[in-house]
Design a protein around this motif. Structure first.
Motif, PDB file in Angstrom:
ATOM      1  N   PHE A   1      28.597  -1.990   2.807  1.00 41.51           N
ATOM      2  CA  PHE A   1      29.511  -3.010   2.673  1.00 41.51           C
ATOM      3  C   PHE A   1      31.173  -2.553   2.936  1.00 41.51           C
ATOM      4  O   PHE A   1      32.087  -3.548   3.343  1.00 41.51           O
ATOM      5  CB  PHE A   1      29.300  -3.879   1.728  1.00 41.51           C
ATOM      6  N   TYR A   2      31.303  -1.308   2.556  1.00 40.28           N
ATOM      7  CA  TYR A   2      32.848  -1.126   2.206  1.00 40.28           C
ATOM      8  C   TYR A   2      33.532  -0.402   3.554  1.00 40.28           C
ATOM      9  O   TYR A   2      34.802   0.104   3.571  1.00 40.28           O
ATOM     10  CB  TYR A   2      33.076   0.077   1.064  1.00 40.28           C
ATOM     11  N   MET A   3      32.724  -0.462   4.651  1.00 36.37           N
ATOM     12  CA  MET A   3      33.176   0.356   5.908  1.00 36.37           C
ATOM     13  C   MET A   3      34.089  -0.558   6.774  1.00 36.37           C
ATOM     14  O   MET A   3      33.837  -1.733   6.708  1.00 36.37           O
ATOM     15  CB  MET A   3      32.209   0.777   6.566  1.00 36.37           C
ATOM     16  N   LYS A   4      35.262   0.038   7.115  1.00 35.43           N
ATOM     17  CA  LYS A   4      36.042  -0.780   8.069  1.00 35.43           C
ATOM     18  C   LYS A   4      35.511  -1.457   9.194  1.00 35.43           C
ATOM     19  O   LYS A   4      34.747  -0.689  10.050  1.00 35.43           O
ATOM     20  CB  LYS A   4      37.442  -0.079   8.435  1.00 35.43           C
ATOM     21  N   GLN A   5      35.760  -2.612   9.409  1.00 31.90           N
ATOM     22  CA  GLN A   5      35.125  -3.444  10.469  1.00 31.90           C
ATOM     23  C   GLN A   5      36.119  -3.156  11.609  1.00 31.90           C
ATOM     24  O   GLN A   5      37.142  -3.275  11.754  1.00 31.90           O
ATOM     25  CB  GLN A   5      35.060  -4.821  10.159  1.00 31.90           C
ATOM     26  N   ASN A   6      35.400  -2.721  12.978  1.00 33.82           N
ATOM     27  CA  ASN A   6      36.138  -2.922  14.204  1.00 33.82           C
ATOM     28  C   ASN A   6      36.355  -4.068  14.803  1.00 33.82           C
ATOM     29  O   ASN A   6      35.646  -5.111  14.393  1.00 33.82           O
ATOM     30  CB  ASN A   6      35.251  -1.821  15.226  1.00 33.82           C
ATOM     31  N   ASP A   7      37.139  -4.032  15.785  1.00 35.10           N
ATOM     32  CA  ASP A   7      37.759  -5.664  16.356  1.00 35.10           C
ATOM     33  C   ASP A   7      36.472  -5.998  17.052  1.00 35.10           C
ATOM     34  O   ASP A   7      36.388  -7.449  17.497  1.00 35.10           O
ATOM     35  CB  ASP A   7      39.000  -5.347  17.142  1.00 35.10           C
ATOM     36  N   ASP A   8      35.565  -5.253  17.421  1.00 33.71           N
ATOM     37  CA  ASP A   8      34.282  -5.756  18.294  1.00 33.71           C
ATOM     38  C   ASP A   8      33.425  -6.793  17.522  1.00 33.71           C
ATOM     39  O   ASP A   8      32.501  -7.456  18.258  1.00 33.71           O
ATOM     40  CB  ASP A   8      33.576  -4.868  19.067  1.00 33.71           C
ATOM     41  N   GLY A   9      33.637  -6.970  16.078  1.00 33.79           N
ATOM     42  CA  GLY A   9      32.896  -7.817  15.433  1.00 33.79           C
ATOM     43  C   GLY A   9      31.394  -7.517  15.194  1.00 33.79           C
ATOM     44  O   GLY A   9      30.613  -7.951  14.663  1.00 33.79           O
ATOM     45  N   LYS A  10      31.152  -6.196  15.692  1.00 33.85           N
ATOM     46  CA  LYS A  10      29.453  -5.582  15.920  1.00 33.85           C
ATOM     47  C   LYS A  10      29.512  -4.206  15.144  1.00 33.85           C
ATOM     48  O   LYS A  10      28.450  -3.872  14.497  1.00 33.85           O
ATOM     49  CB  LYS A  10      29.166  -5.569  16.927  1.00 33.85           C
ATOM     50  N   THR A  11      30.604  -3.318  15.075  1.00 33.87           N
ATOM     51  CA  THR A  11      30.469  -1.932  14.645  1.00 33.87           C
ATOM     52  C   THR A  11      31.434  -1.872  13.353  1.00 33.87           C
ATOM     53  O   THR A  11      32.761  -2.450  13.348  1.00 33.87           O
ATOM     54  CB  THR A  11      30.605  -1.045  15.916  1.00 33.87           C
ATOM     55  N   VAL A  12      31.446  -0.912  12.706  1.00 36.55           N
ATOM     56  CA  VAL A  12      32.316  -0.220  11.601  1.00 36.55           C
ATOM     57  C   VAL A  12      32.727   1.203  12.000  1.00 36.55           C
ATOM     58  O   VAL A  12      31.951   1.836  12.621  1.00 36.55           O
ATOM     59  CB  VAL A  12      31.575  -0.295  10.353  1.00 36.55           C
ATOM     60  N   ARG A  13      33.612   1.648  11.500  1.00 30.28           N
ATOM     61  CA  ARG A  13      34.471   2.999  11.349  1.00 30.28           C
ATOM     62  C   ARG A  13      33.802   3.827  10.484  1.00 30.28           C
ATOM     63  O   ARG A  13      34.331   4.541   9.648  1.00 30.28           O
ATOM     64  CB  ARG A  13      35.613   2.847  11.198  1.00 30.28           C
ATOM     65  N   ALA A  14      32.363   4.048  10.850  1.00 31.20           N
ATOM     66  CA  ALA A  14      31.613   4.810  10.089  1.00 31.20           C
ATOM     67  C   ALA A  14      31.563   6.334  11.047  1.00 31.20           C
ATOM     68  O   ALA A  14      31.838   6.481  12.187  1.00 31.20           O
ATOM     69  CB  ALA A  14      30.124   4.474  10.041  1.00 31.20           C
ATOM     70  N   MET A  15      31.101   7.345  10.231  1.00 26.35           N
ATOM     71  CA  MET A  15      31.260   8.561  10.652  1.00 26.35           C
ATOM     72  C   MET A  15      30.161   9.560  10.254  1.00 26.35           C
ATOM     73  O   MET A  15      30.003   9.553   8.857  1.00 26.35           O
ATOM     74  CB  MET A  15      32.298   9.440  11.049  1.00 26.35           C
ATOM     75  N   ASP A  16      29.125  10.199  10.925  1.00 26.29           N
ATOM     76  CA  ASP A  16      28.330  11.107  10.223  1.00 26.29           C
ATOM     77  C   ASP A  16      28.158  12.450  11.065  1.00 26.29           C
ATOM     78  O   ASP A  16      28.473  12.407  12.730  1.00 26.29           O
ATOM     79  CB  ASP A  16      26.673  10.446  10.748  1.00 26.29           C
ATOM     80  N   VAL A  17      28.286  13.726  10.448  1.00 26.98           N
ATOM     81  CA  VAL A  17      28.438  14.819  11.008  1.00 26.98           C
ATOM     82  C   VAL A  17      27.038  15.387  11.288  1.00 26.98           C
ATOM     83  O   VAL A  17      26.296  15.331  10.270  1.00 26.98           O
ATOM     84  CB  VAL A  17      29.550  15.807  10.032  1.00 26.98           C
ATOM     85  N   LEU A  18      26.678  15.702  12.459  1.00 21.77           N
ATOM     86  CA  LEU A  18      25.260  16.199  12.844  1.00 21.77           C
ATOM     87  C   LEU A  18      25.267  17.501  12.882  1.00 21.77           C
ATOM     88  O   LEU A  18      26.135  18.295  13.728  1.00 21.77           O
ATOM     89  CB  LEU A  18      24.755  15.384  14.009  1.00 21.77           C
ATOM     90  N   PHE A  19      24.215  18.216  12.366  1.00 21.61           N
ATOM     91  CA  PHE A  19      24.216  19.685  12.751  1.00 21.61           C
ATOM     92  C   PHE A  19      22.852  20.233  13.338  1.00 21.61           C
ATOM     93  O   PHE A  19      22.148  19.612  13.094  1.00 21.61           O
ATOM     94  CB  PHE A  19      24.295  20.396  11.355  1.00 21.61           C
ATOM     95  N   PRO A  20      22.966  21.479  13.729  1.00 21.01           N
ATOM     96  CA  PRO A  20      21.548  21.933  14.428  1.00 21.01           C
ATOM     97  C   PRO A  20      20.660  21.983  13.098  1.00 21.01           C
ATOM     98  O   PRO A  20      21.168  22.391  12.038  1.00 21.01           O
ATOM     99  CB  PRO A  20      21.906  23.267  14.932  1.00 21.01           C
ATOM    100  N   LYS A  21      19.417  21.835  13.259  1.00 19.91           N
ATOM    101  CA  LYS A  21      18.346  22.170  12.482  1.00 19.91           C
ATOM    102  C   LYS A  21      18.252  21.080  11.364  1.00 19.91           C
ATOM    103  O   LYS A  21      17.025  20.699  10.756  1.00 19.91           O
ATOM    104  CB  LYS A  21      18.277  23.407  11.748  1.00 19.91           C
TER     105      LYS A  21
END
Length: 465
Positions: free
Chosen positions: A365-385
């Motif tokens: 619930f605490y993630m910043k909403q983007n102007d498109d009304g559908k997405t939020v400014r979340a980020m996941d860092v993805l690593f090999p394995k």
């Protein structure tokens, strides 16, 4: 004579001097004239060889110098003729602190499975593998504190006992002093918490993030580093019920700065491991994961790709249309599984990836909403394995938006009134992320089960030691 640690003795070249070392016997071999004892004191992966002239020392005493025994050795430091070491010690005197009966001591010279070693977690730090893992664990903790301290962050201690559920996950351990054999109920038939220690339901924390945000809105840049608890009934190689989390939170950082901070942080930690733990890493690579060092360098040497979730899903759907098989379906709106994350990193980009702008339905619930009304400014860092290693976001700083979103996700305002206050009084953009310490350790050590990178794992139906 003062004791010298084995890690220091092995670096010396002043042959002929007398030294004293203490430690635990790994092996003893030899013939009727001479014995060779491999001794380790935990300061390094390497043993030191003790050469014992049986004519000089009491044979009966030496019978108790078996695998697992703890001894003190005084003798001469000499250049070694054998392979694999540069120095050894010619023993003049051996003092036995404690023997270890070969019939009952479980860590004999033969190799043991990691499953078996989990059953004797109180002794497994004496093995080469766990000595290496726990030395690396220490170094990673030092690197984390040093990274943030050098950049002006303040180490902030958030509570372990809390009345809030930061993630809205609901899988929390309850903390109570009520007599569970004799629970007092209210007139409505619910548990009466008025006699409980805090006078209301309380739990072990799942995250220090919400309190960390409060601190960032006063101190500017903070980080937490402490234990967190999830009562999730997940018996997998990636889940623990008690684990450690690192959670930086920075006022005035937006999503771009947050992504850069995450990349800088994780590259710093891995470079620290390569600089300070190379003997342990080489051992772990040799024993468990031949590509370990190469994979660590891969992360340090590459910039991380920034990729919107929508584009990531398109890449995955394209792979499926060309015949690539995933176990789990993928489509816009689905929460990606580690197989999807690993495909993006290992097959498509061949670089670590930071995925951003997720659908708001699958994020907190605490993630910043983007102007498109559908997405939020979340980020996941993805690593090999391993897939996701860091999860974070820019936080929603708008009071009304945050309040509405919390209500729509069933988070009661009475539980987060204090959190909403930071948006009511002097709100500001801010961002942060969370890194599970044990997930980082899995990556750095090459171990495949999270139970093997924490000294005493807590998992469903297991709270031994």
């Amino acid at each position: 004579m003062q004791r010298t640690k084995i890690v220091d003795v092995l670096k010396r070249t002043d042959y002929g001097v007398d030294v004293n070392i203490k430690g635990w016997v790994r092996t003893r071999r030899g013939n009727k004239n001479v014995s060779f004892i491999a001794l380790n004191d935990g300061s390094t992966i390497h043993n030191i060889q003790i050469v014992v002239d049986l004519a000089k020392l009491d044979e009966e005493k030496l019978k108790t110098v078996t695998t697992g025994a703890c001894i003190s050795v005084t003798g001469k430091l000499v250049e070694s003729q054998g392979k694999g070491q540069t120095v050894e010690i010619q023993a003049d005197d051996i003092l036995i602190y404690g023997g270890a009966d070969p019939e009952t001591y479980p860590l004999q010279k033969k190799g043991h499975s990691l499953e078996f070693l989990r059953e004797i977690a109180h002794l497994r730090p004496r093995t080469n593998t766990f000595g290496a893992v726990f030395r690396v664990r220490h170094h990673m903790a030092i690197a984390i504190h040093k990274f943030f301290h050098d950049r002006g962050f303040f180490y902030f201690h958030t509570p372990l006992i809390t009345a809030s559920d930061a993630e809205g996950a609901g899988q929390m351990f309850q903390v109570t002093t009520l007599d569970l054999e004799n629970i007092k109920l209210t007139e409505e038939g619910k548990v009466d918490y008025s006699d409980d220690f805090f006078g209301k339901p309380a739990n072990l924390t799942v995250s220090g993030q919400l309190e960390g945000e409060l601190a960032a809105m006063a101190l500017g840049a903070i980080y937490t580093f402490g234990p967190t608890f999830r009562a999730e009934n997940s018996n997998t190689p990636r889940h623990l019920s008690e684990f450690w989390m690192i959670e930086p939170e920075v006022a005035f950082n937006e999503i771009e700065e947050n992504m850069q901070l995450a990349q800088d942080f994780i590259q710093y930690c891995i470079q620290w491991a390569l600089d300070n733990c190379i003997d342990d890493l080489n051992f772990l690579a040799e024993m468990y994961d031949k590509e370990l060092i190469e994979r660590l360098r891969f992360v340090v040497d590459n910039d991380f790709v920034r990729l919107p979730y929508t584009e990531g899903v398109k890449i995955l759907e394209e792979a499926v249309s060309k015949g690539y098989k995933f176990e789990y379906p993928v489509g816009w709106g689905t929460d990606l599984q580690s197989e999807h994350e690993r495909y993006l990193v290992e097959q498509h980009f061949k670089k670590p990836v930071i995925l951003t702008d997720y659908p708001q339905e699958i994020k907190a619930f605490y993630m910043k909403q983007n102007d498109d009304g559908k997405t939020v400014r979340a980020m996941d860092v993805l690593f090999p394995k391993i897939g996701e290693i860091i999860g974070g976001s820019q936080r929603e700083e708008d009071f009304e938006k945050l309040r509405t979103r919390a209500a729509s996700m069933g988070v009661p305002e009475k539980d987060i009134w204090w959190y909403l206050d930071t948006r009511r009084f002097g709100t500001a953009p801010h961002s942060g992320f969370g890194l599970g310490f044990e997930r980082l350790l899995l990556f750095v050590t090459g171990m495949t089960n999270i139970r093997d990178v924490i000294p005493f794992p807590r998992t469903p139906k297991n709270a031994d030691f």
